[in-house]
Design a protein around this motif. Structure first.
Motif, mmCIF file in Angstrom:
data_model
loop_
_atom_site.group_PDB
_atom_site.id
_atom_site.type_symbol
_atom_site.label_atom_id
_atom_site.label_comp_id
_atom_site.label_asym_id
_atom_site.label_seq_id
_atom_site.Cartn_x
_atom_site.Cartn_y
_atom_site.Cartn_z
ATOM 1 N N LEU A 165 -20.695 44.156 -2.971
ATOM 2 C CA LEU A 165 -19.425 43.904 -2.281
ATOM 3 C C LEU A 165 -19.507 42.677 -1.388
ATOM 4 C CD1 LEU A 165 -18.359 47.540 -1.327
ATOM 5 C CD2 LEU A 165 -17.368 46.050 -3.093
ATOM 6 N N ALA A 166 -20.634 42.507 -0.691
ATOM 7 C CA ALA A 166 -20.799 41.345 0.178
ATOM 8 C C ALA A 166 -20.832 40.054 -0.631
ATOM 9 C CB ALA A 166 -22.074 41.497 0.999
ATOM 10 N N TRP A 167 -21.527 40.070 -1.782
ATOM 11 C CA TRP A 167 -21.558 38.876 -2.625
ATOM 12 C C TRP A 167 -20.174 38.559 -3.175
ATOM 13 C CZ3 TRP A 167 -24.710 35.001 -2.947
ATOM 14 C CH2 TRP A 167 -26.040 35.150 -2.598
ATOM 15 N N MET A 168 -19.431 39.587 -3.582
ATOM 16 C CA MET A 168 -18.080 39.348 -4.083
ATOM 17 C C MET A 168 -17.182 38.781 -2.983
ATOM 18 S SD MET A 168 -17.025 42.293 -6.760
ATOM 19 C CE MET A 168 -18.115 43.668 -6.458
ATOM 20 N N ALA A 169 -17.288 39.318 -1.779
ATOM 21 C CA ALA A 169 -16.491 38.795 -0.664
ATOM 22 C C ALA A 169 -16.864 37.346 -0.377
ATOM 23 C CB ALA A 169 -16.710 39.661 0.577
ATOM 24 N N PHE A 170 -18.145 37.038 -0.414
ATOM 25 C CA PHE A 170 -18.611 35.678 -0.185
ATOM 26 C C PHE A 170 -18.051 34.724 -1.242
ATOM 27 C CE2 PHE A 170 -21.822 32.364 -0.986
ATOM 28 C CZ PHE A 170 -21.799 31.721 0.247
ATOM 29 N N ILE A 171 -18.067 35.127 -2.488
ATOM 30 C CA ILE A 171 -17.560 34.283 -3.574
ATOM 31 C C ILE A 171 -16.048 34.104 -3.455
ATOM 32 C CG2 ILE A 171 -17.189 34.210 -6.079
ATOM 33 C CD1 ILE A 171 -19.998 35.485 -6.347
ATOM 34 N N ILE A 172 -15.334 35.163 -3.124
ATOM 35 C CA ILE A 172 -13.874 35.078 -2.984
ATOM 36 C C ILE A 172 -13.515 34.165 -1.822
ATOM 37 C CG2 ILE A 172 -11.805 36.388 -2.343
ATOM 38 C CD1 ILE A 172 -12.972 38.694 -4.052
ATOM 39 N N ILE A 173 -14.219 34.288 -0.702
ATOM 40 C CA ILE A 173 -13.952 33.426 0.450
ATOM 41 C C ILE A 173 -14.257 31.970 0.103
ATOM 42 C CG2 ILE A 173 -14.734 32.848 2.790
ATOM 43 C CD1 ILE A 173 -15.015 35.891 3.245
ATOM 44 N N ALA A 174 -15.344 31.739 -0.618
ATOM 45 C CA ALA A 174 -15.679 30.371 -1.009
ATOM 46 C C ALA A 174 -14.622 29.785 -1.932
ATOM 47 C CB ALA A 174 -17.053 30.348 -1.686
ATOM 48 N N ILE A 175 -14.109 30.568 -2.855
ATOM 49 C CA ILE A 175 -13.069 30.084 -3.762
ATOM 50 C C ILE A 175 -11.789 29.781 -2.995
ATOM 51 C CG2 ILE A 175 -11.548 30.780 -5.665
ATOM 52 C CD1 ILE A 175 -13.978 32.217 -6.875
ATOM 53 N N VAL A 176 -11.423 30.646 -2.069
ATOM 54 C CA VAL A 176 -10.207 30.418 -1.275
ATOM 55 C C VAL A 176 -10.340 29.154 -0.436
ATOM 56 C CG1 VAL A 176 -8.860 31.353 0.665
ATOM 57 C CG2 VAL A 176 -9.486 32.826 -1.251
ATOM 58 N N VAL A 177 -11.504 28.941 0.179
ATOM 59 C CA VAL A 177 -11.711 27.741 0.989
ATOM 60 C C VAL A 177 -11.656 26.489 0.125
ATOM 61 C CG1 VAL A 177 -13.442 26.503 2.368
ATOM 62 C CG2 VAL A 177 -12.976 28.895 2.830
ATOM 63 N N ILE A 178 -12.291 26.531 -1.033
ATOM 64 C CA ILE A 178 -12.280 25.365 -1.920
ATOM 65 C C ILE A 178 -10.858 25.069 -2.411
ATOM 66 C CG2 ILE A 178 -13.046 24.545 -4.199
ATOM 67 C CD1 ILE A 178 -15.720 25.966 -3.629
ATOM 68 N N LEU A 179 -10.133 26.109 -2.792
ATOM 69 C CA LEU A 179 -8.754 25.898 -3.269
ATOM 70 C C LEU A 179 -7.840 25.388 -2.152
ATOM 71 C CD1 LEU A 179 -8.199 28.911 -5.690
ATOM 72 C CD2 LEU A 179 -8.543 26.504 -6.260
ATOM 73 N N SER A 180 -8.011 25.872 -0.925
ATOM 74 C CA SER A 180 -7.177 25.408 0.176
ATOM 75 C C SER A 180 -7.481 23.945 0.505
ATOM 76 C CB SER A 180 -7.362 26.281 1.404
ATOM 77 O OG SER A 180 -8.667 26.140 1.909
ATOM 78 N N ARG A 181 -8.726 23.513 0.361
ATOM 79 C CA ARG A 181 -9.069 22.112 0.607
ATOM 80 C C ARG A 181 -8.517 21.222 -0.505
ATOM 81 N NH1 ARG A 181 -15.153 21.861 3.145
ATOM 82 N NH2 ARG A 181 -14.625 23.027 5.018
ATOM 83 N N LEU A 182 -8.516 21.716 -1.730
ATOM 84 C CA LEU A 182 -7.978 20.939 -2.834
ATOM 85 C C LEU A 182 -6.474 20.782 -2.725
ATOM 86 C CD1 LEU A 182 -10.035 22.240 -5.880
ATOM 87 C CD2 LEU A 182 -10.204 20.009 -4.791
ATOM 88 N N ARG A 183 -5.773 21.787 -2.254
ATOM 89 C CA ARG A 183 -4.315 21.710 -2.098
ATOM 90 C C ARG A 183 -3.939 20.838 -0.901
ATOM 91 N NH1 ARG A 183 -1.950 27.719 -3.400
ATOM 92 N NH2 ARG A 183 -2.682 27.735 -5.546
ATOM 93 N N GLY A 184 -4.805 20.816 0.103
ATOM 94 C CA GLY A 184 -4.507 20.034 1.310
ATOM 95 C C GLY A 184 -4.682 18.545 1.088
ATOM 96 N N SER A 185 -5.451 18.154 0.118
ATOM 97 C CA SER A 185 -5.669 16.720 -0.069
ATOM 98 C C SER A 185 -4.797 16.099 -1.127
ATOM 99 C CB SER A 185 -7.126 16.445 -0.438
ATOM 100 O OG SER A 185 -7.497 17.148 -1.606
#
Length: 116
Positions: free
Chosen positions: A96-116
């Protein structure tokens, strides 16, 4: 005088074959789950703050192995079952912790891609 012939019979089975019940196999020794515990300790340590979750599994596994070597099968079975339950809990929490880590990383990467 003529030699007398005797009846010769060759048995197909030895006299003891099948007459006695087969002896039961000895029960296998209780499992200690040591490799699973080591794997969980390494995975928990990789997550940083969850490193302490894997150590109880390792302790129970080592206790089960020690009891087994000393001939205390009841103690080995008790500690082995505790190690199994602790390993299951630790594996679920780490997954569960690894899945949460991966989901958070994907959300952060996608939010940075949309912001630029």
């Amino acid at each position: 005088m003529e030699p007398r012939q005797t009846d010769v019979s060759i048995p197909l089975q030895s006299p003891g074959w099948g007459s006695a019940a087969p002896c039961p196999r000895p029960d296998p020794p209780p499992r200690d789950y040591l490799l699973w515990s080591l794997f969980n300790v390494l995975l928990c340590s990789a997550l940083g703050g969850l490193g302490c979750l894997g150590f109880p599994t390792l302790v129970y596994s080592i206790k089960a192995r020690d009891c087994n070597l000393l001939g205390d099968l009841e103690g080995a079975q008790r500690h082995g079952s505790r190690a199994r339950v602790a390993n299951i809990i630790c594996s679920v929490l780490v997954s569960l912790a690894w899945m949460a880590f991966i989901i958070i990383a994907i959300v952060v990467i996608l939010s940075r891609l949309r912001g630029s």
